[in-house]
Design an enzyme around this catalytic site. Structure first.
Site, mmCIF file in Angstrom:
data_model
loop_
_atom_site.group_PDB
_atom_site.id
_atom_site.type_symbol
_atom_site.label_atom_id
_atom_site.label_comp_id
_atom_site.label_asym_id
_atom_site.label_seq_id
_atom_site.Cartn_x
_atom_site.Cartn_y
_atom_site.Cartn_z
ATOM 1 N N THR A 70 -1.561 3.726 4.464
ATOM 2 C CA THR A 70 -0.550 4.704 4.600
ATOM 3 C C THR A 70 0.602 4.445 5.746
ATOM 4 O O THR A 70 0.229 4.194 6.729
ATOM 5 C CB THR A 70 -1.068 6.054 4.819
ATOM 6 O OG1 THR A 70 -2.194 6.204 3.776
ATOM 7 C CG2 THR A 70 -0.329 7.208 4.922
ATOM 8 N N THR A 84 -4.069 7.552 8.972
ATOM 9 C CA THR A 84 -4.076 6.218 8.044
ATOM 10 C C THR A 84 -5.505 5.803 7.873
ATOM 11 O O THR A 84 -6.341 5.850 8.906
ATOM 12 C CB THR A 84 -3.058 5.378 8.349
ATOM 13 O OG1 THR A 84 -3.178 4.108 7.377
ATOM 14 C CG2 THR A 84 -3.299 4.649 9.533
ATOM 15 N N GLY A 85 -5.779 5.309 6.781
ATOM 16 C CA GLY A 85 -7.104 4.901 6.560
ATOM 17 C C GLY A 85 -7.950 5.277 5.394
ATOM 18 O O GLY A 85 -7.231 5.669 4.488
ATOM 19 N N ARG A 129 -7.224 9.863 -8.483
ATOM 20 C CA ARG A 129 -7.981 10.049 -7.146
ATOM 21 C C ARG A 129 -6.730 10.229 -5.896
ATOM 22 O O ARG A 129 -5.986 9.737 -6.172
ATOM 23 C CB ARG A 129 -8.597 8.587 -6.510
ATOM 24 C CG ARG A 129 -9.280 8.626 -5.345
ATOM 25 C CD ARG A 129 -8.158 8.261 -4.210
ATOM 26 N NE ARG A 129 -9.046 7.895 -3.040
ATOM 27 C CZ ARG A 129 -8.036 7.705 -1.688
ATOM 28 N NH1 ARG A 129 -6.915 7.514 -2.042
ATOM 29 N NH2 ARG A 129 -8.808 7.599 -0.726
ATOM 30 N N SER A 189 0.948 -1.220 0.177
ATOM 31 C CA SER A 189 -0.011 0.020 -0.040
ATOM 32 C C SER A 189 0.857 1.329 -0.012
ATOM 33 O O SER A 189 0.324 2.411 -0.027
ATOM 34 C CB SER A 189 -0.997 0.053 1.280
ATOM 35 O OG SER A 189 -0.225 -0.334 2.391
ATOM 36 N N THR A 246 1.940 7.097 0.490
ATOM 37 C CA THR A 246 0.968 6.182 0.239
ATOM 38 C C THR A 246 0.709 5.690 -1.203
ATOM 39 O O THR A 246 1.242 6.803 -2.165
ATOM 40 C CB THR A 246 -0.257 6.407 0.850
ATOM 41 O OG1 THR A 246 -1.195 5.189 0.685
ATOM 42 C CG2 THR A 246 -1.011 7.450 0.114
HETATM 43 N N1 GLY Z 1 -5.208 7.075 3.676
HETATM 44 C C1 GLY Z 1 -4.832 6.839 2.195
HETATM 45 C C2 GLY Z 1 -5.566 7.253 1.179
HETATM 46 O O1 GLY Z 1 -7.086 7.240 1.649
HETATM 47 O O2 GLY Z 1 -5.227 7.399 0.047
#
Ligand code: GLY
Length: 299
Positions: free
Chosen positions: A160, A210-211, A187, A54, A177
């Site tokens: 992340t 993160t998330g 995006r 990721s 990330t």
């Molecule tokens: N937190 C990483 C993302 O949503 O791209």
């Protein structure tokens, strides 16, 4: 305690180990610069590791099979920051975020502009897909009938890498990330967004998230946590209150992972998550490294 590093997820260990190594081996006299370099090296070490699906090299791609990286860096003395987003074909993205901060009048470069900047900086384009990430993308394409968002979120256990560094009241934060797996091209999530994915102010503290970026960003989570520390809460209280606010305001957030780690200006550490039992972080106090989980009733 002389120096403190903290980072998100199991690969936070990779980050804090690299940060500690860089801090220890550095010949730089300026401690703010030394801290910045240690935090950047921590983030870059995770970007280079193909086993992290990721972040960086080997990160799962967008729906077209292209890896797009988002990264940002912020330091708490002068509130300087730099970021790149939707960056394709160059690594480490966090080095480029640093170069944006130090060598341009801007705060963020995206897409084609970020790639041109990388070339100007002397970076060689490279393939960021690994055999494993390519295999997973091909598998996803074959099973596309699965609901999109759910399959993206569950594709990797998360997400992340956020790295915090503290030394004598000075704070630096980095975040990098490959974003949500199978995202739409272009995006961008919270990670490169100052105030959403990360924030640092030496007068209060620093936080990194993160998330699921679509939620974290709407709550300006990193900034929210730093402002709570400024208001006098401990780092733990600030993280906890901010996550509780998210859950109260939008209960659907409970079905998604949104997590934050924070260090207050005095070195106090905290963390919280909407799915606390599934979150972990690593912290290095000087060179002593500890895995931190969140105790929940029954866990
Ligand atoms: N937190 C990483 C993302 O949503 O791209």
């Amino acid at each position: 305690m002389q120096v403190l590093f903290a980072a998100t997820w199991w690969f936070g260990r990779i980050a804090v180990e690299a940060a500690v190594r860089q801090w220890r081996e550095s010949q730089v006299d300026d401690s703010a610069l030394r801290l910045l370099e240690a935090v950047v090296e921590g983030a870059a070490a995770v970007e280079r590791d193909p086993s992290v699906l990721s972040v960086g090299y080997g990160g799962l791609p967008n729906r077209d099979g292209e890896v797009e990286l988002d990264a940002a860096l912020m330091e708490g003395a002068q509130l300087r920051a730099g970021a790149v987003a939707s960056l394709r074909g160059f690594l480490p993205a966090i080095y480029l975020a640093r170069a944006v901060m130090e060598q341009t009048p801007h705060l963020m470069l995206v897409g084609e502009g970020a790639a041109r900047f990388a070339l100007q900086q002397g970076y060689e384009p490279q393939q960021l897909l690994t055999p494993e990430s390519l295999r997973r993308w091909q598998e996803w394409r074959q099973q596309r009938s699965a609901p999109k968002e759910v399959s993206a979120e569950r594709a990797v256990s998360h997400d992340t890498v956020g790295v915090l560094g503290w030394h004598a009241g000075h704070l630096v934060v980095a975040c990098t990330t490959s974003g949500l797996a199978w995202k739409m091209p272009g995006r961008v999530g919270d990670s490169p967004i100052v105030g959403a994915g990360l924030y640092a102010d030496n007068e209060a503290g620093a936080a990194v998230c993160t998330g699921i970026g679509e939620y974290i960003w709407r709550f300006a989570l990193a900034s929210r946590v730093v402002e709570a520390m400024r208001a006098g809460y401990t780092a733990q209280q600030a993280c906890q209150r901010s996550v509780e606010f998210m859950l109260r305001r939008l209960p659907e957030v409970a079905e998604r992972q949104c997590a934050v780690i924070a260090i207050r200006a005095d070195g106090d550490f905290g963390l919280a998550a909407t799915q606390p039992e599934r979150f972990e972080a690593y912290i290095a106090r000087d060179s002593e490294i500890e895995r931190i989980t969140i105790h929940t009733p029954g866990s």
